[in-house]
Design a protein around this motif. Structure first.
Motif, PDB file in Angstrom:
ATOM      1  N   HIS A   8       0.865  17.887 -44.008  1.00  0.00           N
ATOM      2  CA  HIS A   8       1.323  17.043 -44.773  1.00  0.00           C
ATOM      3  C   HIS A   8       0.374  17.105 -46.319  1.00  0.00           C
ATOM      4  CE1 HIS A   8       4.468  13.527 -46.763  1.00  0.00           C
ATOM      5  NE2 HIS A   8       4.070  14.399 -47.359  1.00  0.00           N
ATOM      6  N   HIS A  10       0.020  17.949 -50.760  1.00  0.00           N
ATOM      7  CA  HIS A  10       0.061  18.906 -51.538  1.00  0.00           C
ATOM      8  C   HIS A  10      -0.469  18.916 -52.885  1.00  0.00           C
ATOM      9  CE1 HIS A  10       3.996  16.553 -50.840  1.00  0.00           C
ATOM     10  NE2 HIS A  10       3.341  15.847 -50.777  1.00  0.00           N
ATOM     11  N   HIS A  40       6.287  19.128 -52.813  1.00  0.00           N
ATOM     12  CA  HIS A  40       7.407  18.044 -53.041  1.00  0.00           C
ATOM     13  C   HIS A  40       8.426  19.219 -53.618  1.00  0.00           C
ATOM     14  CE1 HIS A  40       6.093  14.211 -52.755  1.00  0.00           C
ATOM     15  NE2 HIS A  40       5.447  14.653 -53.239  1.00  0.00           N
ATOM     16  N   GLU A  81       8.175  19.262 -48.424  1.00  0.00           N
ATOM     17  CA  GLU A  81       7.982  17.910 -48.649  1.00  0.00           C
ATOM     18  C   GLU A  81       9.918  17.875 -49.245  1.00  0.00           C
ATOM     19  OE1 GLU A  81       6.086  15.215 -49.724  1.00  0.00           O
ATOM     20  OE2 GLU A  81       7.207  13.420 -48.889  1.00  0.00           O
ATOM     21  N   ASP A 222      -1.131  13.338 -45.871  1.00  0.00           N
ATOM     22  CA  ASP A 222      -0.349  13.491 -47.306  1.00  0.00           C
ATOM     23  C   ASP A 222      -1.476  13.475 -48.132  1.00  0.00           C
ATOM     24  OD1 ASP A 222       1.617  13.166 -49.490  1.00  0.00           O
ATOM     25  OD2 ASP A 222       2.456  11.246 -48.441  1.00  0.00           O
TER      26      ASP A 222
HETATM   27 ZN   LIG Z   1       3.963  13.928 -49.819  1.00  0.00          ZN
END
Ligand SMILES: [Zn+2]
Ligand SMILES: [Zn+2]
Length: 261
Positions: A8, A10, A40, A81, A222
């Motif tokens: 996870h 970004h 995302h 995601e 994340d």
């Molecule tokens: Zn995320």
């Protein structure tokens, strides 16, 4: 040595602060065996600055495929995601079907037109007990949709530290059962540490429930910055072990395998 994955992450393809390649060295330094990007993808909302549009998916995947070919020191995985919106399952399904991923992460950020994680104003004047119920129902629906391999930050509604008056144990129990029935993994999301709640998602107090219901787990950062890849993973794995977990979920081509740790 624990086989470690961080699925996870970004990059600047969505709201991360660096290019995918900038995450490789920190991932190696964190002792990861696999790094996975999960930009995302928020359909049904007009050009958000924190999300890709559907048309960005192919260039993103091409970029990650190239990176994966050039990097031999670590496995590079492709994920997304994806925001879950009830009633939009067909559209999400058709997009995921034509997209070659290693895994799809399903997220609930929106309740109605607002996101629960942008600011504490969302919680003003709202009944927190009801909000928890509504949020958990939505996450349950995301799991039941069968669209996803992993459900992200399953109690994100804790982000600003608001707590329900009554013990939400039952909500966690029902959610864990739903994850098991619908054969979806959940994550320990260590990024909660960097948010006002100051701890992982889900609430460690209820982690044993996911173990009792035998729900597959993975540990994810994340990260939106390279420095946060694999952050707090020692503690997360220790926590999992103390809860009775002894294996974790890994993914390739949307197939799940279990690896002992
Ligand atoms: Zn995320
Ligand atoms: Zn998220």
């Amino acid at each position: 040595m624990i086989y470690r994955t961080d699925y996870h992450i970004h990059s600047s393809f969505s709201d991360g602060r660096a290019a995918p390649e900038d995450y490789i060295a920190p991932a190696l330094a964190a002792g990861l065996d696999e790094i996975g990007f999960s930009e995302h993808l928020t359909l049904f909302r007009e050009s958000l600055d924190w999300s890709m549009n559907a048309s960005d998916v192919e260039p993103y995947l091409k970029h990650i495929n190239n990176l994966s070919r050039n990097v031999t020191s670590i496995k590079v995985r492709k994920g997304l995601e994806v925001d879950f919106f009830p009633g939009k399952e067909k559209e999400i399904c058709s997009l995921l079907k034509k997209t070659k991923l290693d895994y799809a992460i399903g997220s609930v950020h929106y309740l109605g037109d607002s996101t629960v994680d942008m600011g504490p104003e969302f919680y003003d004047g709202k009944n927190i007990d009801s909000l928890f119920e509504v949020y958990f129902d939505m996450v349950d629906a995301a799991a039941a949709s069968g669209l996803f391999d992993i459900i992200a930050h399953c109690d994100l509604i804790r982000i600003f530290g608001f707590k329900p008056a009554s013990d939400p144990e039952n909500l966690y129990r029902n959610l864990a059962r739903s994850f098991k029935i619908h054969d979806v993994a959940f994550e320990i999301n260590t990024n909660g540490r960097n948010r006002p709640v100051g701890d992982f998602y889900p609430d460690r107090k209820y982690l044993r429930i996911f173990r009792e219901e035998n729900v597959p787990v993975c540990v994810n950062s994340d990260a939106h910055l390279p420095s946060r890849v694999g952050q707090h993973f020692d503690e997360a794995y220790e926590l999992l072990r103390s809860t009775g977990y002894s294996e974790m979920a890994v993914f390739e081509n949307r197939e799940r395998f279990m690896i002992p740790f």
